[in-house]
Design an enzyme around this catalytic site. Structure first.
Site, PDB file in Angstrom:
ATOM      1  N   ARG A 194     -27.209  28.115  26.249  1.00 46.92           N
ATOM      2  CA  ARG A 194     -27.954  26.880  26.468  1.00 46.92           C
ATOM      3  C   ARG A 194     -28.154  26.168  25.133  1.00 46.92           C
ATOM      4  O   ARG A 194     -28.121  26.799  24.078  1.00 46.92           O
ATOM      5  CB  ARG A 194     -29.347  27.179  27.042  1.00 46.92           C
ATOM      6  CG  ARG A 194     -29.357  28.095  28.216  1.00 46.92           C
ATOM      7  CD  ARG A 194     -30.663  27.988  28.989  1.00 46.92           C
ATOM      8  NE  ARG A 194     -31.820  28.555  28.312  1.00 46.92           N
ATOM      9  CZ  ARG A 194     -32.999  28.691  28.900  1.00 46.92           C
ATOM     10  NH1 ARG A 194     -33.162  28.289  30.164  1.00 46.92           N
ATOM     11  NH2 ARG A 194     -34.015  29.208  28.258  1.00 46.92           N
ATOM     12  N   ASP A 269     -45.156  27.579  31.132  1.00 46.98           N
ATOM     13  CA  ASP A 269     -44.128  28.123  30.233  1.00 46.98           C
ATOM     14  C   ASP A 269     -42.753  27.542  30.562  1.00 46.98           C
ATOM     15  O   ASP A 269     -41.790  27.787  29.836  1.00 46.98           O
ATOM     16  CB  ASP A 269     -44.085  29.656  30.308  1.00 46.98           C
ATOM     17  CG  ASP A 269     -43.918  30.161  31.722  1.00 46.98           C
ATOM     18  OD1 ASP A 269     -44.732  29.797  32.587  1.00 46.98           O
ATOM     19  OD2 ASP A 269     -42.963  30.920  31.991  1.00 46.98           O
TER      20      ASP A 269
HETATM   21  P1  AMP Z   1     -39.081  32.249  34.676  1.00 46.73           P
HETATM   22  O1  AMP Z   1     -40.078  32.083  35.757  1.00 46.73           O
HETATM   23  O2  AMP Z   1     -37.693  32.532  35.139  1.00 46.73           O
HETATM   24  O3  AMP Z   1     -39.099  31.125  33.697  1.00 46.73           O
HETATM   25  O4  AMP Z   1     -39.459  33.590  33.862  1.00 46.73           O
HETATM   26  C1  AMP Z   1     -40.784  33.918  33.492  1.00 46.73           C
HETATM   27  C2  AMP Z   1     -40.763  34.986  32.415  1.00 46.73           C
HETATM   28  O5  AMP Z   1     -40.069  36.158  32.847  1.00 46.73           O
HETATM   29  C3  AMP Z   1     -40.100  34.566  31.113  1.00 46.73           C
HETATM   30  O6  AMP Z   1     -40.851  35.119  30.068  1.00 46.73           O
HETATM   31  C4  AMP Z   1     -38.727  35.208  31.224  1.00 46.73           C
HETATM   32  O7  AMP Z   1     -38.143  35.429  29.973  1.00 46.73           O
HETATM   33  C5  AMP Z   1     -39.044  36.520  31.936  1.00 46.73           C
HETATM   34  N1  AMP Z   1     -37.893  37.079  32.652  1.00 46.73           N
HETATM   35  C6  AMP Z   1     -37.308  36.601  33.773  1.00 46.73           C
HETATM   36  N2  AMP Z   1     -36.274  37.369  34.139  1.00 46.73           N
HETATM   37  C7  AMP Z   1     -36.186  38.381  33.235  1.00 46.73           C
HETATM   38  C8  AMP Z   1     -35.314  39.497  33.048  1.00 46.73           C
HETATM   39  N3  AMP Z   1     -34.313  39.761  33.882  1.00 46.73           N
HETATM   40  N4  AMP Z   1     -35.528  40.305  31.991  1.00 46.73           N
HETATM   41  C9  AMP Z   1     -36.523  40.058  31.141  1.00 46.73           C
HETATM   42  N5  AMP Z   1     -37.373  39.039  31.251  1.00 46.73           N
HETATM   43  C10 AMP Z   1     -37.220  38.191  32.275  1.00 46.73           C
HETATM   44 MG    MG Z   2     -39.204  30.404  32.111  1.00 42.36          MG
END
Ligand code: AMP
Ligand code: MG
Length: 518
Positions: A194, A269
């Protein structure tokens, strides 16, 4: 043109702020720092699936060779890079969630060129970081393909967004419980590179305040303004900066509304400090116009992130940001006023956009009723948003005949309208025709305005779903077609996709509803 593997990267963020230097990726809290240095974890067999020629041209990046593909997959980092995961916090579904951070995204460094501002290059799915919590730091192919195509599609639509340079299959398997029902299975792993001037989120600022690290908050704010808001200078720059974020965020939501985009997870976030669409997850375009539609199955009980709620949620999220930066102000009077200004700014942008979408010469106070009537009508008729607006462009001038109107718009309906809805359609279109007749611009100019503001090709979820299914069976044809189609969304070049969502996709998981499993 520079090569990824020989480029000297800039590391302004890392060089400016305190970070954890250990490169350990064990999940942990990291108080006192804005990031942790961490290396991508190598993958078994990287295979380049897609490459954005447009972004590469903008950033002057050479087409990747084998060595560069090792960078795109996290198998190679070069000495000028300082790869890191950023530490941020946030409110998720309205609740404070504490430290989150890049759990699977690793920024390699900042790419500089003569032709564009510096861009952070970031690998998503490159392995565990201190912020992975219980996650594995990886991403599956289906969600990576979605992010790759959709972020580029949004760019070509003219919607502010982070970009995607490449999509790589890792050759590794990733375990996911797709339906959150206890049935985990292996899926193909992938990595998207990205790119954005910055991936800073509201949550980066919230984290520092929650930890009472106000000196760092001040430093991050000043740095952000200097780097990304260079026009803002002088004593009042912090409030001007917040006003600018309010404006950019309002514009972003208006643009989402224009094209019918639902983000699906508007947690703080996932709110870019630059007003970009960021973190593509269970997003969707609207097919039938429905303000209550949320594509995110986790969001279903409350529909907090439904299409029609996005403007209100953006305001709520801006409130979180205002609270986070409040310690930088003597009192909160100006800050509250700037936050409250979101509503008039949003509505002024919204009505301006709707006027252009409808081909009106300008927005007049009296157009509000018409805009509301059209929205209500789209809901009642279960009309396909994109098709309806395209048909509005080709509606012959001065058509007021009920029969002609019904026949003209019929291709946009998902169900045959009841008599009352049919009458409402006719009345509303007659009202619209009356307003169009007052235009001070020509019929042709009005049509051109509509063509420029109403996409004809949108990357519908069922198309993405179908492209993923076929690709996984070794048939990339649809994916390749979509990769072309996203580039000219306002043209008639891709009319094979100018159809309503087919019935098979109505209740198909991954097509109309998506889980956060990615
Ligand atoms: P999102 O809702 O997808 O923006 O993710 C929320 C949080 O979860 C962020 O801090 C991401 O980095 C973390 N996250 C989502 N999927 C994973 C994964 N497979 N491994 C580690 N962290 C994750
Ligand atoms: Mg996120």
């Amino acid at each position: 043109m520079d090569k990824l593997s020989t480029k000297i990267f800039r590391n302004e963020f890392v060089n400016t702020f305190d970070g954890a230097q250990t490169e350990k990726n064990q999940p942990r809290q990291t108080p006192g720092v804005l990031y942790s240095l961490v290396k991508p974890t190598a993958v078994r067999k990287p295979e380049l699936v897609a490459w954005s020629d447009e972004l590469a041209a903008t950033l002057q990046i050479q087409k990747p060779d084998e060595q560069d593909i090792n960078i795109l997959s996290g198998n190679l980092t070069t000495p000028s890079m300082s790869p890191y995961a950023a530490c941020y916090a946030g409110h998720q579904f309205g609740n404070w969630a504490g430290q989150l951070g890049d759990g699977r995204a690793i920024t390699l460094g900042e790419w500089t060129s003569q032709t564009a501002p510096a861009y952070e290059l970031q690998l998503k799915g490159a392995g565990p970081t201190p912020y992975s919590r219980r996650g594995d730091g990886r991403a599956v192919f289906r969600s990576s393909l979605r992010e790759y195509l959709m972020s580029e599609a949004m760019f070509h639509l003219g919607v502010p967004t982070t970009r995607a340079l490449s999509l790589v299959l890792t050759g590794d398997q990733v375990m996911r419980d797709l339906f959150y029902d206890g049935n985990s299975a292996y899926e193909k792993g992938a990595i998207v590179m990205r790119a954005a001037p910055s991936f800073l989120r509201f949550g980066n600022f919230e984290m520092l305040t929650s930890r009472e690290e106000i000196t760092q908050l001040k430093k991050l704010t000043n740095w952000t303004i200097d780097q990304f808001f260079p026009d803002i200078k002088g004593e009042n720059k912090t409030i001007q900066w917040f006003e600018d974020i309010v404006e950019k965020t309002a514009s972003l939501i208006v643009e989402w509304t224009r094209v019918g985009f639902v983000h699906g997870v508007m947690n703080t976030d996932n709110m870019s400090i630059l007003g970009l669409t960021i973190d593509y997850g269970p997003f969707s375009f609207l097919d039938d116009y429905d303000p209550e539609f949320t594509p995110n199955t986790t969001d279903l009980p409350g529909r907090r992130y439904a299409f029609g709620n996005q403007a209100g949620i953006a305001y709520w999220n801006l409130g979180c940001l205002a609270s986070a930066i409040a310690p930088l102000f003597k009192d909160t009077i100006e800050l509250s006023a700037a936050l409250e200004n979101y509503k008039p700014v949003y509505f002024s942008k919204y009505y301006g956009m709707m006027a252009r979408k409808l081909g009106l010469d300008n927005y007049r106070e009296t157009d509000k009723d018409l805009i509301e009537a059209i929205e209500k009508m789209l809901v009642q008729l279960k009309a396909d948003m994109t098709i309806f607006y395209q048909l509005l462009i080709t509606l012959p001038p001065a058509t007021t005949d009920p029969e002609l109107i019904s026949v003209h718009f019929a291709p946009s309906f998902y169900t045959i309208p009841e008599e009352s809805s049919g009458k409402y359609l006719v009345n509303t279109i007659q009202q619209y025709q009356k307003r169009i007749s007052l235009n001070q611009i020509s019929y042709k100019e009005s049509q051109e305005l509509m063509k420029a503001n109403n996409p004809r090709f949108i990357l519908r979820n069922y198309l993405l779903h179908q492209a993923i299914q076929e690709f996984e069976k070794g048939e990339p044809a649809l994916f390749l077609k979509l990769q072309q189609a996203i580039k000219t969304p306002y043209s008639t070049d891709h009319d094979e996709f100018f159809v309503r969502r087919p019935e098979w996709a109505n209740d198909q998981p991954g097509s109309s509803a998506l889980s956060c499993s990615s």
